[in-house]
Design an enzyme around this catalytic site. Structure first.
Site, short mmCIF file in Angstrom:
data_model
loop_
_atom_site.label_atom_id
_atom_site.label_comp_id
_atom_site.label_asym_id
_atom_site.label_seq_id
_atom_site.Cartn_x
_atom_site.Cartn_y
_atom_site.Cartn_z
N LYS A 45 -2.90 -5.71 -2.73
CA LYS A 45 -2.34 -5.24 -1.46
C LYS A 45 -0.81 -5.36 -2.06
O LYS A 45 -0.21 -5.71 -2.61
CB LYS A 45 -2.31 -6.43 -0.49
CG LYS A 45 -1.53 -6.17 0.93
CD LYS A 45 -1.80 -4.89 1.71
CE LYS A 45 -0.98 -4.54 2.99
NZ LYS A 45 -1.24 -3.13 3.45
N CYS A 131 4.41 3.78 2.25
CA CYS A 131 3.98 3.00 3.48
C CYS A 131 4.50 3.70 4.93
O CYS A 131 5.77 3.78 5.01
CB CYS A 131 4.55 1.55 3.56
SG CYS A 131 3.98 0.93 5.11
#
Ligand code: DHB
Length: 313
Positions: A45, A131
């Protein structure tokens, strides 16, 4: 004997399929499970410097043609992932894994990358420039000036193999401009693509995720043509030393085959891994091998990047 092995940055991997950052990679248990599956490696992650709890739930939803998410970078913090990778490096020195990182600011990104540089970590690092889900923070790689100055600074101190995770681009001029920037740097890979940012999915009269009134990154079947276009556009434009990871819309062996045909050296599963679980690695690998056998290809290098065009007569 057909093989789906590959190499990236000089490291070898027994399979070209792996998870995409965000899926099956939040905890050591999840990472260990991907490591023990048919996947060639894993990526963590995306880590920020400190732990983050992320956006309020519900923040991920599977939908018929893919998924929508606005996780908001929940993660255990850099030290958690880096310590685990250092442990694995001792235990399994023959394998290589990928650490995904980004700071909440350019300063934090440099702090993170300097700490990776100073560590004993010998694997690959992926800097996430895409992101879409932190309120108030734009996708870095849509701002070419910021991207260029960030990479310029990074490569003054970072000497380990580094790749970048990119958002999808949708204009030929943007492919040209982005590639011209990336070609100035000794990048090991670019990863195309992150989710298509800020889609909206509605059921009856209501959105399906809570953050940002329902806006979130789109993955899955919806995004394959965009993902393939980005893989191939960068394959055509980047220095051959910069390899490509293909991510987006891989549900079947045929989808993985197409990513490789467009130039990908590694192929990642996001939404499909979330929906199907680890068995997806085996299924898609088997399907890819059947296609390769039918076509007489022994390794992915036999067809990687060799997309056919329609000739003018
Ligand atoms: C998140 C989503 C992304 O697409 C990404 O690249 C990084 C983080 C998230 O919402 O957690």
């Amino acid at each position: 004997m057909v093989s789906t092995k590959t190499s990236l940055g000089g490291f070898e991997f027994g399979n070209c399929l792996m998870n995409a950052a965000g899926v099956w990679c939040m905890t050591k248990d999840e990472l260990a499970a991907v490591k023990s599956s048919a996947a060639g490696t894993f990526v963590t992650k995306t880590a920020t410097l400190e732990y983050r709890s992320g956006n309020p739930e519900p923040r991920y939803q599977n939908v018929p043609l893919g998924s929508i998410n606005s996780m908001g970078l929940p993660n255990q913090g850099l030290a958690y992932y880096l310590d685990y990778l250092l442990e694995l490096q001792e235990a399994e020195p023959e394998r290589t894994f990928i650490l995904s990182v980004v700071g909440m600011s350019p300063d934090e990104t440099h702090t993170i990358l300097k700490s990776v540089e100073a560590s004993d970590f010998k694997g690959l690092t992926e800097l996430n420039l895409s992101c879409p889900n932190v309120p108030g923070k734009p996708q870095i790689a849509y701002d070419f000036d910021t991207t260029e100055s960030l990479l310029r600074e990074v490569f003054t101190y970072f000497t380990k193999p580094l790749g970048i995770k990119l958002p999808p681009y949708f204009d030929i001029v943007h492919f040209d401009q982005a590639a011209a920037i990336f070609n100035q740097f000794p990048l090991t890979f670019v990863n195309c693509v992150n989710s298509i940012g800020n889609g909206l999915y509605i059921e009856d009269e209501t959105v399906v995720i809570k953050p940002k009134n329902g806006f979130g990154g789109i993955g899955g079947e919806y995004i394959k043509p965009t993902a393939l276009a980005n893989v191939h556009a960068f394959y055509q434009r980047l220095n051959p030393a910069i390899q490509i990871i293909g991510t987006g819309g891989v549900l079947t062996g045929r989808d993985a085959f197409e990513h490789i045909l467009c130039g990908a050296s590694m192929v990642q599963l996001g939404t499909t891994l979330q929906k199907e679980g680890l068995v997806a690695f085996e299924q898609i690998t088997d399907e890819l091998k059947v296609i390769m056998e039918e076509k007489g290809y022994e390794t992915i290098e036999d067809f990687r990047g060799k997309l056919h065009y329609i000739d003018e007569k």
